[in-house]
Each structure stands twice: as C-alpha cells, then as structure tokens.
Design a protein around this motif. Structure first.
Motif, PDB file in Angstrom:
ATOM      1  N   GLN A 251      34.922  11.868   3.971  1.00  0.00           N
ATOM      2  CA  GLN A 251      33.629  11.184   3.980  1.00  0.00           C
ATOM      3  C   GLN A 251      33.844   9.688   4.193  1.00  0.00           C
ATOM      4  O   GLN A 251      33.040   9.012   4.827  1.00  0.00           O
ATOM      5  CB  GLN A 251      32.814  11.484   2.711  1.00  0.00           C
ATOM      6  CG  GLN A 251      33.403  11.029   1.395  1.00  0.00           C
ATOM      7  CD  GLN A 251      33.101   9.580   1.061  1.00  0.00           C
ATOM      8  OE1 GLN A 251      32.223   8.976   1.658  1.00  0.00           O
ATOM      9  NE2 GLN A 251      33.825   9.028   0.118  1.00  0.00           N
ATOM     10  N   ALA A 252      34.980   9.163   3.683  1.00  0.00           N
ATOM     11  CA  ALA A 252      35.329   7.762   3.917  1.00  0.00           C
ATOM     12  C   ALA A 252      35.701   7.531   5.380  1.00  0.00           C
ATOM     13  O   ALA A 252      35.365   6.499   5.971  1.00  0.00           O
ATOM     14  CB  ALA A 252      36.481   7.355   2.999  1.00  0.00           C
ATOM     15  N   GLN A 253      36.383   8.510   5.973  1.00  0.00           N
ATOM     16  CA  GLN A 253      36.746   8.422   7.395  1.00  0.00           C
ATOM     17  C   GLN A 253      35.494   8.274   8.259  1.00  0.00           C
ATOM     18  O   GLN A 253      35.448   7.445   9.178  1.00  0.00           O
ATOM     19  CB  GLN A 253      37.517   9.677   7.816  1.00  0.00           C
ATOM     20  CG  GLN A 253      37.928   9.704   9.277  1.00  0.00           C
ATOM     21  CD  GLN A 253      38.315  11.107   9.743  1.00  0.00           C
ATOM     22  OE1 GLN A 253      37.559  12.062   9.551  1.00  0.00           O
ATOM     23  NE2 GLN A 253      39.491  11.239  10.323  1.00  0.00           N
ATOM     24  N   TYR A 254      34.480   9.065   7.947  1.00  0.00           N
ATOM     25  CA  TYR A 254      33.231   9.023   8.714  1.00  0.00           C
ATOM     26  C   TYR A 254      32.527   7.677   8.518  1.00  0.00           C
ATOM     27  O   TYR A 254      32.009   7.080   9.469  1.00  0.00           O
ATOM     28  CB  TYR A 254      32.337  10.190   8.305  1.00  0.00           C
ATOM     29  CG  TYR A 254      31.056  10.333   9.085  1.00  0.00           C
ATOM     30  CD1 TYR A 254      30.939   9.828  10.386  1.00  0.00           C
ATOM     31  CD2 TYR A 254      29.956  10.976   8.539  1.00  0.00           C
ATOM     32  CE1 TYR A 254      29.752   9.968  11.103  1.00  0.00           C
ATOM     33  CE2 TYR A 254      28.766  11.120   9.249  1.00  0.00           C
ATOM     34  CZ  TYR A 254      28.672  10.600  10.516  1.00  0.00           C
ATOM     35  OH  TYR A 254      27.505  10.732  11.225  1.00  0.00           O
ATOM     36  N   ALA A 255      32.510   7.169   7.269  1.00  0.00           N
ATOM     37  CA  ALA A 255      31.903   5.862   7.001  1.00  0.00           C
ATOM     38  C   ALA A 255      32.608   4.767   7.800  1.00  0.00           C
ATOM     39  O   ALA A 255      31.963   3.897   8.404  1.00  0.00           O
ATOM     40  CB  ALA A 255      31.970   5.553   5.504  1.00  0.00           C
ATOM     41  N   PHE A 256      33.931   4.828   7.833  1.00  0.00           N
ATOM     42  CA  PHE A 256      34.727   3.838   8.566  1.00  0.00           C
ATOM     43  C   PHE A 256      34.393   3.879  10.062  1.00  0.00           C
ATOM     44  O   PHE A 256      34.325   2.842  10.717  1.00  0.00           O
ATOM     45  CB  PHE A 256      36.216   4.101   8.336  1.00  0.00           C
ATOM     46  CG  PHE A 256      37.115   2.992   8.793  1.00  0.00           C
ATOM     47  CD1 PHE A 256      37.331   1.875   8.002  1.00  0.00           C
ATOM     48  CD2 PHE A 256      37.764   3.064  10.024  1.00  0.00           C
ATOM     49  CE1 PHE A 256      38.166   0.844   8.429  1.00  0.00           C
ATOM     50  CE2 PHE A 256      38.602   2.040  10.457  1.00  0.00           C
ATOM     51  CZ  PHE A 256      38.803   0.928   9.657  1.00  0.00           C
TER      52      PHE A 256
END
Length: 279
Positions: A251-256
């Motif tokens: 989910q952090a990857q997508y936010a980034f």
C-alpha cells in the motif's frame, strides 16, 4: 530541493512508514524526506491541518484515527476513496489536496505477489472475516478487480449487511463467525481483517480453523506479531498463509507511485521489514 512527505495520525512515533519511504526514495534515486506529524486527541485538528498546509508537502499518508476526519479538508476525492469512505494517502498537486485510498490495492498486490495464480483466477471463493474499514477497502478492491464470489462473516450481521448493500454485492452471503468456522474449508482464500490477534490479544484468534489443506490460502492483515495465532493455526492445518506486513509495503508502494510516478520494486524489503518487526 527534494520531495517532502509525511504521516498524520496518533499515536505514530513507532510507525515504520518513514523507514519504508526512505528506502523507496533510495531505490528510486530521489532526494527527499518523510516526517511524522502527530495530532493528539486534545489538539485542534483544523489548526494542525492549517499548519500542515504551510509545510508545502508533496504528499502525505493518514492513519488512525483520522482516515475519515481528513476528508472535509481535501479539494478532491478519488472515486475509490469516496466509495470506501476513508483516505490514507493525499497527493498535494498545484495547490490542491487530492485524497486516495491505497489499502485495498496494496492488499491485493501483496496477495498476488505471494500467490500469482490468485491474479489469474477470478473464480476463487473468498471469505472476508470482519466488516470494518479494512474489510471495506479490500472488498471494494476485490470486487473492482472481477472477484465475485466473496462472502462476509462478522460478529454482528448489521455491519456486514451494510457493507453488502453499499457495494451492491449480489452474490455475497452473510455468515456468523460460527457459520464461517464450520465452512472454512469451502473457501479458496480466507482474509482476516479485524484487529483480533494484535500484540495485546495475540493469544486469540477470531475463529478456529479446521479442515484446511494446501488448497486454502489464509491471510491476516495484522502484522504485529508477524505470525498471529490465526495464521499459526492455519499453517498447522496445512494451509498456505499470507502475512500482513506485506500489505503494509505494497500500500506504501502505491502511495509512493501517486506522489512520484515511480514504481519501486519491493524485493528484499519484505525480508528487511520482517526483521524490523521481529526486532
């Protein structure tokens, strides 16, 4: 001047988000920083947000208890975030704050990374345990990605029924936790989305698991402890298991990606995060 990111929530002093996003910046060969912005319950949320606007951030994450509180302060809301009713990522662009929710997509990315065939077989029979915010995001994302055989089991039927009605899930059955326990082996994928099993209650599991085998994938979004009692029991039954800490990464990857237009690969970070969590 590099990117400026951050996290809003409370309490967040022990958050792993700075570690994750600083790793992403390194991998993407970008300059930047990721800071924590705690807003305590006795502080004015509106005042703190006004102060944050002066920080000229490129984007930020929101965690509990402010995923809904932030919405009136945004200029735009992504369709998915609007449907889920919660925001965990904000993109600051051309003077506007745009809200997104990456939880469901992050979860599905992490599941497919662990078990690639899940991405190809949309006929998997899925059971979601819980009907809270996490269940809402995961159910919506699975439905948007073509998975139709999704049942819900919750302690109270009303919350599950509300979720089924909200997303117009025609093929979704509502089960009690006892019914879910008895039917566990009927499902290809079982997803535990409640807080049961976290450190304070790590001796507990939301339901007993029995009759499982290698054909069943059992997933838990709780990541502290990494191996919850629920996952441990499922593994002992012979099921394949999926860990919650991987959802945190994806989910952090997508936010980034939303902030930088760069998709970084997770690779060794799964093991590194595991080591962080296990001390």
């Amino acid at each position: 001047m590099g990117y400026r990111f951050g996290l809003i929530g409370y309490p967040i002093k022990h958050s792993l988000s700075p570690w994750i996003h600083e790793k992403f910046l390194q991998k993407a060969e970008l300059q930047g920083e990721y800071n924590l912005y705690e807003i305590k319950a006795n502080e004015s949320f509106a005042k703190k947000i006004d102060e944050l606007k002066k920080e000229n951030l490129n984007g930020f994450n929101i965690t509990v208890p402010y995923k809904k509180t932030i919405i009136p302060y945004l200029d735009e809301l992504d369709k998915k975030a609007a449907a889920i009713g919660a925001v965990n990522t904000v993109v600051c662009e051309n003077g506007k704050w745009i809200g997104y929710n990456t939880d469901g997509d992050g979860y599905l990315r992490s599941l497919i990374k662990a078990y690639p065939l899940v991405g190809q077989d949309k006929n998997n029979k899925i059971l979601i345990l819980g009907a809270g915010g996490a269940a809402r995001g995961i159910l919506y994302t699975l439905s948007c990605n073509g998975y139709q055989q999704i049942d819900l089991a919750n302690r109270t039927e009303n919350a599950a029924r509300e979720l089924k009605t909200l997303y117009e899930m025609q093929n979704t059955n509502l089960l009690s936790l006892q019914e879910a326990e008895n039917a566990m082996s009927d499902y290809d994928i079982i997803i535990q989305t409640t807080s049961v099993g976290m450190k304070s209650t790590d001796g507990h599991a939301i339901v007993k698991v029995n009759g499982l085998s290698e054909k069943n994938i059992v997933s838990d979004i709780v990541y502290q402890p990494v191996t919850t009692n629920f996952l441990r029991n499922a593994k002992n039954e012979g099921a394949r298991i999926h860990y919650g800490h991987t959802m945190l990464l994806y989910q952090a990857q997508y936010a980034f990606e939303l902030w930088t237009d760069v998709r970084v690969e997770i690779n060794e970070m799964e093991q590194e995060l595991l080591e962080q969590l296990e001390g």
